[in-house]
Design a protein around this motif. Sequence first.
Motif, PDB file in Angstrom:
ATOM      1  N   ILE A   8       3.974   1.967   2.394  1.00  0.00           N
ATOM      2  CA  ILE A   8       4.982   3.004   2.129  1.00  0.00           C
ATOM      3  C   ILE A   8       4.256   4.338   2.171  1.00  0.00           C
ATOM      4  CG2 ILE A   8       6.674   3.903   0.498  1.00  0.00           C
ATOM      5  CD1 ILE A   8       6.915   1.083  -0.659  1.00  0.00           C
ATOM      6  N   THR A   9       4.648   5.180   3.102  1.00  0.00           N
ATOM      7  CA  THR A   9       3.968   6.460   3.298  1.00  0.00           C
ATOM      8  C   THR A   9       4.984   7.591   3.282  1.00  0.00           C
ATOM      9  OG1 THR A   9       2.354   5.335   4.715  1.00  0.00           O
ATOM     10  CG2 THR A   9       2.392   7.741   4.782  1.00  0.00           C
ATOM     11  N   THR A  10       4.633   8.652   2.589  1.00  0.00           N
ATOM     12  CA  THR A  10       5.499   9.834   2.547  1.00  0.00           C
ATOM     13  C   THR A  10       4.743  11.030   3.107  1.00  0.00           C
ATOM     14  OG1 THR A  10       4.795  10.319   0.275  1.00  0.00           O
ATOM     15  CG2 THR A  10       6.816   9.022   0.568  1.00  0.00           C
ATOM     16  N   ALA A  11       5.493  11.929   3.715  1.00  0.00           N
ATOM     17  CA  ALA A  11       4.906  13.149   4.270  1.00  0.00           C
ATOM     18  C   ALA A  11       5.887  14.292   4.088  1.00  0.00           C
ATOM     19  CB  ALA A  11       4.575  12.969   5.751  1.00  0.00           C
ATOM     20  N   VAL A  12       5.405  15.383   3.528  1.00  0.00           N
ATOM     21  CA  VAL A  12       6.241  16.566   3.312  1.00  0.00           C
ATOM     22  C   VAL A  12       5.789  17.644   4.287  1.00  0.00           C
ATOM     23  CG1 VAL A  12       7.014  18.296   1.666  1.00  0.00           C
ATOM     24  CG2 VAL A  12       6.533  15.960   0.883  1.00  0.00           C
ATOM     25  N   PHE A  32       7.121  -3.852  12.068  1.00  0.00           N
ATOM     26  CA  PHE A  32       8.435  -3.201  12.071  1.00  0.00           C
ATOM     27  C   PHE A  32       8.301  -1.900  11.298  1.00  0.00           C
ATOM     28  CE2 PHE A  32      12.698  -2.231  10.642  1.00  0.00           C
ATOM     29  CZ  PHE A  32      13.470  -2.514  11.758  1.00  0.00           C
ATOM     30  N   VAL A  33       8.724  -0.793  11.904  1.00  0.00           N
ATOM     31  CA  VAL A  33       8.554   0.538  11.313  1.00  0.00           C
ATOM     32  C   VAL A  33       9.931   1.146  11.049  1.00  0.00           C
ATOM     33  CG1 VAL A  33       7.534   2.825  11.588  1.00  0.00           C
ATOM     34  CG2 VAL A  33       6.394   0.820  12.576  1.00  0.00           C
ATOM     35  N   LEU A  34      10.161   1.530   9.814  1.00  0.00           N
ATOM     36  CA  LEU A  34      11.414   2.194   9.406  1.00  0.00           C
ATOM     37  C   LEU A  34      11.059   3.595   8.917  1.00  0.00           C
ATOM     38  CD1 LEU A  34      14.476   2.080   8.665  1.00  0.00           C
ATOM     39  CD2 LEU A  34      13.751   1.303   6.405  1.00  0.00           C
ATOM     40  N   THR A  35      11.671   4.606   9.517  1.00  0.00           N
ATOM     41  CA  THR A  35      11.383   5.996   9.162  1.00  0.00           C
ATOM     42  C   THR A  35      12.673   6.692   8.740  1.00  0.00           C
ATOM     43  OG1 THR A  35       9.572   6.089  10.755  1.00  0.00           O
ATOM     44  CG2 THR A  35      10.421   8.180   9.942  1.00  0.00           C
ATOM     45  N   ALA A  36      12.629   7.288   7.564  1.00  0.00           N
ATOM     46  CA  ALA A  36      13.760   8.084   7.062  1.00  0.00           C
ATOM     47  C   ALA A  36      13.274   9.508   6.857  1.00  0.00           C
ATOM     48  CB  ALA A  36      14.275   7.506   5.752  1.00  0.00           C
ATOM     49  N   SER A  37      14.054  10.463   7.307  1.00  0.00           N
ATOM     50  CA  SER A  37      13.661  11.875   7.182  1.00  0.00           C
ATOM     51  C   SER A  37      14.843  12.709   6.731  1.00  0.00           C
ATOM     52  CB  SER A  37      13.116  12.403   8.514  1.00  0.00           C
ATOM     53  OG  SER A  37      14.086  12.288   9.540  1.00  0.00           O
ATOM     54  N   VAL A  70       0.857  -1.182   0.000  1.00  0.00           N
ATOM     55  CA  VAL A  70       0.000   0.000   0.000  1.00  0.00           C
ATOM     56  C   VAL A  70       0.896   1.236   0.000  1.00  0.00           C
ATOM     57  CG1 VAL A  70      -1.776   1.287   1.221  1.00  0.00           C
ATOM     58  CG2 VAL A  70      -1.814  -1.215   1.250  1.00  0.00           C
ATOM     59  N   VAL A  71       0.664   2.117  -0.973  1.00  0.00           N
ATOM     60  CA  VAL A  71       1.454   3.343  -1.099  1.00  0.00           C
ATOM     61  C   VAL A  71       0.535   4.532  -0.856  1.00  0.00           C
ATOM     62  CG1 VAL A  71       2.921   4.741  -2.596  1.00  0.00           C
ATOM     63  CG2 VAL A  71       3.000   2.239  -2.747  1.00  0.00           C
ATOM     64  N   ALA A  72       0.965   5.453  -0.003  1.00  0.00           N
ATOM     65  CA  ALA A  72       0.160   6.624   0.314  1.00  0.00           C
ATOM     66  C   ALA A  72       1.076   7.795   0.619  1.00  0.00           C
ATOM     67  CB  ALA A  72      -0.753   6.339   1.510  1.00  0.00           C
TER      68      ALA A  72
END
Length: 390
Positions: free
Chosen positions: A321-325, A376-381, A285-287
Amino acid sequence: MQNWPVTNARRFEVYVRWSLYVLLLAVPLQYAAMLVGGSAGGAQGRTLVHLVTLVGLALILTAFNVLAARWSFDRVMQGPAPVPRKFVVCWAISCLALAAGTVALLIPETAIFLWYLVGCVIGAASPLISARRTVIISLVLTVVALALALAVTPGALVGLAFSLIVIWTAWSMGWMLRVLRELQRAHEVETQLGLAEERLRISRDLHDVFGRTLATISVKSELAAELSRRGLHERAADEMAQIRQIANTAGAEVRRVVRGERQAGWSDEIEGARALLASAGIRCVVAGEDVPEKYAETLAWVIREGVTNVLRHSRATQVSITTAVEPDEVALTLTNDGARGTGAAGESTGTGLVAMADRLRGVGGRIEHQQDGDWFVLTASMPLPQEVPA
């Protein structure tokens, strides 16, 4: 253009060397002219044997000066090199013999020539002398010349001028070769750094490309083997055909990586991750929002590494896969529901995530991971530049 630095450096070195050699070769020519002029003036006690002997001594001393200058240049360009003591002794004897013979002639130009002789001898070693020592030598010679000019003959000042010209010309030639040597070293270091950077790029890209490819092949091979054991040979054959297609695609990817043509694109990476997870039976799921183009490539590599780790270290059935700006940063979150006790550790300490963390730190970003039950949560910023108010 590739041969420009080396070729021109060698030509410049040859030019500088021979410029000093020619300058030192002027000694016997000037000495011969001085003797001929003095002979025409009818100096007493001068015979043809005297003239030939002194000109021969001038030629011998010039040869020693040229060899000494060559040795000085070699030390400047190649480092310390031993000089035979016999050479130094013979060089000193020839210099003293020529000076004594010149003084014995008692001609008007003797003072001028003696100072020029001193300049040539010191000039032969000037490429090795520091600027400070050269200044001290010049001051000492000036004081001595002034004293001789006041007490004996004004010709000492004329000879001093010639001497200082030779000394400082020789020193400047040595300085130019030292600069050339440093430029050559800088060029060699730049070349080595370029090669190291290219090797690092290739190794990093190959890891990123083949990490996921090998994980896909591993998953599909296990699936094909299981299907074969269950008697579903047609489906197993289809899986093997897909493995062959993946291997062929990987070969093309290798050629693109080596040529430096491969660039990780955001949309391509998302579609590739979705297709790869689907082939392994994992729902994706991509959002979220579109990632700014400036940061898309780095975050695309994070997706590639994260998906590879999901295939290697988890039993996931769903990945998001989630992105936030945000105003001050752009963030990517990748979660899966197949975390295991050993998988979490393996995922967090794998060399791929370490490399991703290093890459993000290089641009001011960071990677965080955590495990919440089976998730499991992986966060890159990555930080966004702030506009400075006018």
